[in-house]
Design a protein around this motif. Sequence first.
Motif, PDB file in Angstrom:
ATOM      1  N   THR A   1      -3.339 -10.742  -2.486  1.00 13.68           N
ATOM      2  CA  THR A   1      -2.070 -10.325  -3.098  1.00 13.68           C
ATOM      3  C   THR A   1      -1.265 -11.471  -3.694  1.00 13.68           C
ATOM      4  O   THR A   1      -0.495 -11.264  -4.642  1.00 13.68           O
ATOM      5  CB  THR A   1      -1.180  -9.599  -2.073  1.00 13.68           C
ATOM      6  OG1 THR A   1      -0.940 -10.463  -0.939  1.00 13.68           O
ATOM      7  CG2 THR A   1      -1.828  -8.307  -1.594  1.00 13.68           C
TER       8      THR A   1
ATOM      9  N   LEU B   1      -7.242  -5.552  -4.158  1.00 18.23           N
ATOM     10  CA  LEU B   1      -6.251  -5.585  -3.075  1.00 18.23           C
ATOM     11  C   LEU B   1      -6.590  -4.591  -1.971  1.00 18.23           C
ATOM     12  O   LEU B   1      -6.062  -4.707  -0.864  1.00 18.23           O
ATOM     13  CB  LEU B   1      -4.846  -5.320  -3.626  1.00 18.23           C
ATOM     14  CG  LEU B   1      -4.401  -6.220  -4.784  1.00 18.23           C
ATOM     15  CD1 LEU B   1      -2.918  -6.039  -5.075  1.00 18.23           C
ATOM     16  CD2 LEU B   1      -4.702  -7.690  -4.497  1.00 18.23           C
TER      17      LEU B   1
ATOM     18  N   TYR C   1      -0.967  -1.456  -3.907  1.00 17.92           N
ATOM     19  CA  TYR C   1      -2.116  -2.354  -3.763  1.00 17.92           C
ATOM     20  C   TYR C   1      -3.431  -1.629  -4.052  1.00 17.92           C
ATOM     21  O   TYR C   1      -4.335  -2.182  -4.682  1.00 17.92           O
ATOM     22  CB  TYR C   1      -2.198  -2.888  -2.326  1.00 17.92           C
ATOM     23  CG  TYR C   1      -1.123  -3.837  -1.875  1.00 17.92           C
ATOM     24  CD1 TYR C   1      -0.318  -4.524  -2.774  1.00 17.92           C
ATOM     25  CD2 TYR C   1      -0.929  -4.070  -0.512  1.00 17.92           C
ATOM     26  CE1 TYR C   1       0.657  -5.411  -2.334  1.00 17.92           C
ATOM     27  CE2 TYR C   1       0.029  -4.952  -0.059  1.00 17.92           C
ATOM     28  CZ  TYR C   1       0.836  -5.621  -0.971  1.00 17.92           C
ATOM     29  OH  TYR C   1       1.784  -6.491  -0.519  1.00 17.92           O
TER      30      TYR C   1
ATOM     31  N   TYR D   1       0.856  -1.181   0.000  1.00 17.72           N
ATOM     32  CA  TYR D   1       0.000   0.000   0.000  1.00 17.72           C
ATOM     33  C   TYR D   1       0.898   1.237   0.000  1.00 17.72           C
ATOM     34  O   TYR D   1       1.896   1.290   0.731  1.00 17.72           O
ATOM     35  CB  TYR D   1      -0.896   0.035   1.244  1.00 17.72           C
ATOM     36  CG  TYR D   1      -2.014  -0.977   1.234  1.00 17.72           C
ATOM     37  CD1 TYR D   1      -3.051  -0.901   0.310  1.00 17.72           C
ATOM     38  CD2 TYR D   1      -2.046  -2.015   2.167  1.00 17.72           C
ATOM     39  CE1 TYR D   1      -4.083  -1.832   0.300  1.00 17.72           C
ATOM     40  CE2 TYR D   1      -3.081  -2.949   2.162  1.00 17.72           C
ATOM     41  CZ  TYR D   1      -4.090  -2.841   1.216  1.00 17.72           C
ATOM     42  OH  TYR D   1      -5.097  -3.758   1.213  1.00 17.72           O
TER      43      TYR D   1
END
Length: 372
Positions: free
Chosen positions: A317, A129, A117, A94
């Motif tokens: 992921t 994600l 993500y 992220y």
Amino acid sequence: MLVGVPKEIKNKEFRVGMTPTSVREVVDAGHKVMVETGCGVGIGMDDTSYRKAGAKVVKTAAEIFAKADMIVKVKEPQASERKMLREGQILFTYLHLAPDPAQTKDLVKSKATCIAYETVTSPTGGLPLLAPMSEVAGRLSIQAGAYYLEKAHGGHGLLLGGVPGVDPAKVVIIGGGMVGRHAAHIALGMGADVWVIDRNVDVLRSLWAQFDRPLNTVYSTKDAIERHCAEADLVVSGVLIPGAAAPKLITRDILKTMKAGSVIVDVAIDQGGSAETSKATTHDNPVYVVDDVIHYCVANMPGGVPKTSTYALNNATLPFILQIANRGWRKALTENKHLMAGLNVHAGHVTYKAVADDLGYKFTAPEEAVRI
């Protein structure tokens, strides 16, 4: 490919980029995995679990950043981690760059390939994600709000679901996406009077179909937000514009009309927050008060339930980690437009338009950037 998993160092962040189960899948696909000692302690996994899965356990994050071809994390790299990134290295985590100019500047300077993500897309138009953490954060938002509505924690002393003969709390959820849907599920289950505000009528129809009449739905206008926030005991904001800074829908003027001891849980804080008075907080110091309204703005809410969060995140992921490892980043991105959508920074270029627009960078289309 050598995949590296450092221990997360953000305040009270107990999640980990890869579980032993994910490590085993990547190793069985013919790759190497290096993890930092203690990286899985927060989810109850020790170094032995990672060794059994085929990972090499090393003592420091520095060794991982120095050797790994791809770094897999959960939260955005902190300043000390960004200094260790290098040109050509892949960062998969992220990022939430729009409200974070310092991080963006460092990632551009590193010339690493940074895939976020939160902007990877799906064939159905979703954000696969981001979704699992939005589900967790939506559910946690009601837990947190109910806690801080208690008088002992600064609230005005209201039980979310009420009791026979006593009105329940009014919960206003701004944004009917993944966060809003899961917040509504928990709030309704606790017996609250729940209102969801969204500007997409199809979203409101979907929520109505799922929850039926106990849920109240309202088309989003300035008037609607002003009126319902003034009446609310708990406001949850889950508004999202992918990759961009969150719109400031709860103004200071609106805040002044809210009840003393009411609570705002700003789940949009990773993208800068939906209230003009929102600022990121931590699990150590999760709340502050402005105009007698409690603000809960923890920027890594799912980190509070790391076991649930890590496994939910890894489910999403892992297929992408394998794609990148098996094909190499360039081929993986070129062959998968949805993964390409996750490319935010590459070789010193900002490749996500909303980030470039919000922070004043020249935008380079990701399809063009991958040819650099």
